[in-house]
Write a protein that holds these residues in place. Structure first.
Motif, PDB file in Angstrom:
ATOM      1  N   ASN A  57      22.655  -3.207  64.697  1.00 24.97           N
ATOM      2  CA  ASN A  57      23.616  -2.130  64.428  1.00 24.97           C
ATOM      3  C   ASN A  57      25.015  -2.418  64.957  1.00 24.97           C
ATOM      4  O   ASN A  57      25.898  -1.562  64.823  1.00 24.97           O
ATOM      5  CB  ASN A  57      23.115  -0.782  64.954  1.00 24.97           C
ATOM      6  CG  ASN A  57      21.826  -0.351  64.300  1.00 24.97           C
ATOM      7  OD1 ASN A  57      21.673  -0.467  63.085  1.00 24.97           O
ATOM      8  ND2 ASN A  57      20.882   0.134  65.094  1.00 24.97           N
ATOM      9  N   ASP A  58      25.223  -3.584  65.548  1.00 32.10           N
ATOM     10  CA  ASP A  58      26.585  -3.972  65.907  1.00 32.10           C
ATOM     11  C   ASP A  58      27.367  -4.298  64.640  1.00 32.10           C
ATOM     12  O   ASP A  58      26.828  -4.864  63.678  1.00 32.10           O
ATOM     13  CB  ASP A  58      26.580  -5.202  66.828  1.00 32.10           C
ATOM     14  CG  ASP A  58      26.269  -4.845  68.269  1.00 32.10           C
ATOM     15  OD1 ASP A  58      26.246  -3.645  68.591  1.00 32.10           O
ATOM     16  OD2 ASP A  58      26.046  -5.774  69.062  1.00 32.10           O
ATOM     17  N   LEU A  98      27.324  -6.070  59.407  1.00 31.92           N
ATOM     18  CA  LEU A  98      26.377  -5.275  60.192  1.00 31.92           C
ATOM     19  C   LEU A  98      25.171  -6.125  60.560  1.00 31.92           C
ATOM     20  O   LEU A  98      24.531  -6.726  59.693  1.00 31.92           O
ATOM     21  CB  LEU A  98      25.919  -4.058  59.385  1.00 31.92           C
ATOM     22  CG  LEU A  98      24.831  -3.192  60.029  1.00 31.92           C
ATOM     23  CD1 LEU A  98      25.356  -2.508  61.289  1.00 31.92           C
ATOM     24  CD2 LEU A  98      24.304  -2.163  59.036  1.00 31.92           C
ATOM     25  N   ILE A  99      24.864  -6.176  61.843  1.00 36.14           N
ATOM     26  CA  ILE A  99      23.659  -6.875  62.296  1.00 36.14           C
ATOM     27  C   ILE A  99      22.463  -5.974  62.034  1.00 36.14           C
ATOM     28  O   ILE A  99      22.413  -4.835  62.510  1.00 36.14           O
ATOM     29  CB  ILE A  99      23.751  -7.225  63.795  1.00 36.14           C
ATOM     30  CG1 ILE A  99      24.921  -8.178  64.046  1.00 36.14           C
ATOM     31  CG2 ILE A  99      22.448  -7.856  64.275  1.00 36.14           C
ATOM     32  CD1 ILE A  99      25.075  -8.592  65.494  1.00 36.14           C
ATOM     33  N   ASP A 100      21.488  -6.464  61.254  1.00 40.08           N
ATOM     34  CA  ASP A 100      20.339  -5.640  60.896  1.00 40.08           C
ATOM     35  C   ASP A 100      19.305  -5.614  62.014  1.00 40.08           C
ATOM     36  O   ASP A 100      19.503  -6.208  63.088  1.00 40.08           O
ATOM     37  CB  ASP A 100      19.722  -6.105  59.564  1.00 40.08           C
ATOM     38  CG  ASP A 100      19.137  -7.519  59.637  1.00 40.08           C
ATOM     39  OD1 ASP A 100      18.819  -7.989  60.752  1.00 40.08           O
ATOM     40  OD2 ASP A 100      19.001  -8.159  58.587  1.00 40.08           O
ATOM     41  N   ILE A 113      22.240 -15.345  58.549  1.00 34.50           N
ATOM     42  CA  ILE A 113      22.497 -15.997  59.844  1.00 34.50           C
ATOM     43  C   ILE A 113      22.067 -15.038  60.952  1.00 34.50           C
ATOM     44  O   ILE A 113      22.429 -13.856  60.943  1.00 34.50           O
ATOM     45  CB  ILE A 113      23.981 -16.353  60.016  1.00 34.50           C
ATOM     46  CG1 ILE A 113      24.448 -17.269  58.895  1.00 34.50           C
ATOM     47  CG2 ILE A 113      24.211 -17.028  61.378  1.00 34.50           C
ATOM     48  CD1 ILE A 113      25.926 -17.596  58.958  1.00 34.50           C
ATOM     49  N   LYS A 114      21.319 -15.535  61.907  1.00 35.03           N
ATOM     50  CA  LYS A 114      20.853 -14.700  63.028  1.00 35.03           C
ATOM     51  C   LYS A 114      21.856 -14.764  64.170  1.00 35.03           C
ATOM     52  O   LYS A 114      22.017 -15.807  64.819  1.00 35.03           O
ATOM     53  CB  LYS A 114      19.475 -15.153  63.502  1.00 35.03           C
ATOM     54  CG  LYS A 114      18.858 -14.222  64.551  1.00 35.03           C
ATOM     55  CD  LYS A 114      17.446 -14.661  64.897  1.00 35.03           C
ATOM     56  CE  LYS A 114      16.791 -13.734  65.914  1.00 35.03           C
ATOM     57  NZ  LYS A 114      16.651 -12.352  65.408  1.00 35.03           N
ATOM     58  N   ILE A 145      33.334  -4.571  66.750  1.00 42.57           N
ATOM     59  CA  ILE A 145      34.156  -3.426  66.375  1.00 42.57           C
ATOM     60  C   ILE A 145      33.672  -2.122  67.003  1.00 42.57           C
ATOM     61  O   ILE A 145      34.470  -1.281  67.428  1.00 42.57           O
ATOM     62  CB  ILE A 145      34.206  -3.274  64.841  1.00 42.57           C
ATOM     63  CG1 ILE A 145      34.807  -4.525  64.212  1.00 42.57           C
ATOM     64  CG2 ILE A 145      35.012  -2.039  64.440  1.00 42.57           C
ATOM     65  CD1 ILE A 145      36.213  -4.827  64.667  1.00 42.57           C
ATOM     66  N   ASN A 146      32.369  -1.925  67.072  1.00 43.87           N
ATOM     67  CA  ASN A 146      31.821  -0.629  67.519  1.00 43.87           C
ATOM     68  C   ASN A 146      31.275  -0.694  68.947  1.00 43.87           C
ATOM     69  O   ASN A 146      30.157  -0.255  69.211  1.00 43.87           O
ATOM     70  CB  ASN A 146      30.753  -0.130  66.559  1.00 43.87           C
ATOM     71  CG  ASN A 146      29.575  -1.087  66.426  1.00 43.87           C
ATOM     72  OD1 ASN A 146      29.707  -2.282  66.689  1.00 43.87           O
ATOM     73  ND2 ASN A 146      28.414  -0.566  66.035  1.00 43.87           N
ATOM     74  N   PHE A 147      32.070  -1.216  69.860  1.00 40.74           N
ATOM     75  CA  PHE A 147      31.692  -1.264  71.269  1.00 40.74           C
ATOM     76  C   PHE A 147      32.076   0.068  71.914  1.00 40.74           C
ATOM     77  O   PHE A 147      33.256   0.372  72.095  1.00 40.74           O
ATOM     78  CB  PHE A 147      32.407  -2.425  71.947  1.00 40.74           C
ATOM     79  CG  PHE A 147      32.019  -2.641  73.400  1.00 40.74           C
ATOM     80  CD1 PHE A 147      31.021  -1.917  74.008  1.00 40.74           C
ATOM     81  CD2 PHE A 147      32.675  -3.601  74.155  1.00 40.74           C
ATOM     82  CE1 PHE A 147      30.665  -2.126  75.325  1.00 40.74           C
ATOM     83  CE2 PHE A 147      32.339  -3.832  75.477  1.00 40.74           C
ATOM     84  CZ  PHE A 147      31.333  -3.093  76.059  1.00 40.74           C
ATOM     85  N   THR A 148      31.071   0.882  72.234  1.00 39.40           N
ATOM     86  CA  THR A 148      31.327   2.171  72.876  1.00 39.40           C
ATOM     87  C   THR A 148      30.476   2.328  74.131  1.00 39.40           C
ATOM     88  O   THR A 148      29.397   1.747  74.245  1.00 39.40           O
ATOM     89  CB  THR A 148      31.010   3.357  71.933  1.00 39.40           C
ATOM     90  OG1 THR A 148      29.621   3.336  71.599  1.00 39.40           O
ATOM     91  CG2 THR A 148      31.845   3.291  70.666  1.00 39.40           C
TER      92      THR A 148
END
Length: 263
Positions: A57-58, A98-100, A113-114, A145-148
Motif C-alpha cells: 500500500n505504499d 502502488l505496492i500490492d 518487480i518486488k 509519497i504517502n509517508f504518514t
C-alpha cells in the motif's frame, strides 16, 4: 427522643446523598487510557533498521534519468485532472506506483518487480540493474509519497501528519503535534507499528536521555504514537458535570430537613 431519631435520619440521608455524588463522579483510568489490553514489546525486540522499508500500500514515485529517448518508456507521464469537468485549467498529478499485497509493482517494460521489504537504497540498486539492459548509466530516483505518522493522546495538536522526507524521529513527530500537554505522561509514550500484518508495541520514556538511542527512535510509515494522560488528568476526568446539580439538590434537601427538624 424523637428529635434524636430525626437527627439520625437526617445524618443517614445526607451521608447517602454524599456517597451517591462521589460514586457518580468516579471515573477509573480504564475509561481514559488507550490500548491498555495490548502487550508491550520491548524496543530491543523490534526492527533495529532506521531506514524506511517499503510495505504493501505504499505509493512510490519513480523517475529514471539518462538519454532522453532511452528513458522515455520508463517514465510515466504526469496525469492531468481538474476538480470539475467545466474547469479548463487542469492540474498535474505526480504518477505513482502502488505496492500490492505481495510487495510488487508493475513497471513499464520491466513488468513485475518486488520492492516490498526493501529500503530505498536497495530498491534503487535493483531498478538500476534491471534498467541497465536498456539504458546506459541510468539515474533512478524513488520517493515515498504517502509517508504518514499519527500522534494521539496528550499532545496539543493530535492528528495524522504527512512527512516530506523519509526520515523523522520520535521527538520531531511530537514537535509536529505541538509537544506534550502538561498532562502528558512523559515516561509512557507508546509506539504502535504494523509489520507483516501484526501489531507491535514499544514504550518510550522521554524522561531518559537514552530515548534517542532506541532502535525505534526513527519512525516508519503509518506509525502511531500515543501519549498517556498522567494521574492528574485522570482525576480531573472524574469530575462529573452533573456534580453541581447533585450538590445543589443535596443542599436543598438539607434545608428542607432542617426546617422539618425545627418543627
Amino acid at each position: 427522643m424523637k428529635t434524636n431519631t430525626k437527627h439520625h435520619i437526617v445524618i443517614k440521608l445526607l451521608f447517602s446523598f454524599a456517597l451517591l455524588a462521589m460514586v457518580s463522579s468516579c471515573v477509573t483510568s480504564k475509561e481514559i487510557i488507550y490500548f491498555q489490553d495490548e502487550p508491550v514489546t520491548k524496543s530491543n525486540q523490534m526492527d533495529i533498521n532506521s531506514a524506511i522499508i517499503y510495505k504493501p500500500n505504499d505509493l512510490l514515485f519513480i523517475s529514471v534519468g539518462g538519454e532522453k529517448d532511452a528513458v522515455a518508456p520508463f517514465n510515466l507521464p504526469a496525469i492531468s485532472y481538474s476538480a470539475s469537468e467545466l474547469n479548463a485549467n487542469g492540474q498535474l498529478k505526480m504518477p505513482t506506483y502502488l505496492i500490492d499485497n505481495n510487495g510488487n509493482i508493475e513497471y513499464p517494460v520491466l513488468g513485475t518487480i518486488k520492492l516490498g521489504g526493501l529500503t530505498r537504497m536497495q530498491a534503487t540498486s535493483l531498478l538500476k540493474n534491471k534498467l541497465s539492459e536498456y539504458v546506459k548509466d541510468p539515474i533512478v530516483n524513488i520517493r515515498l509519497i504517502n509517508f504518514t505518522v499519527t500522534v494521539l493522546g496528550e499532545v496539543n495538536s493530535p492528528g495524522t501528519f504527512t512527512i516530506e522526507d523519509e526520515r523523522i524521529s520520535l521527538t520531531e513527530a511530537l514537535g509536529m503535534a505541538g509537544d506534550l500537554t502538561i498532562h502528558g505522561k512523559r515516561e509512557n509514550v507508546f509506539l504502535i507499528r504494523e509489520n507483516d500484518g501484526k501489531k507491535q508495541f514499544t514504550q518510550f520514556d522521554l524522561t531518559s536521555v537514552n530515548v534517542v538511542n532506541s532502535p525505534n527512535y526513527y519512525l516508519q510509515q503509518n506509525d502511531v504514537l500515543y501519549v498517556q494522560p498522567n494521574k492528574a488528568k485522570v482525576r480531573s476526568a472524574s469530575y462529573n458535570q452533573n456534580n453541581g446539580i447533585i450538590i445543589s439538590a443535596v443542599g436543598t434537601l438539607a434545608t428542607i430537613l432542617a426546617i422539618f427538624l425545627v418543627q
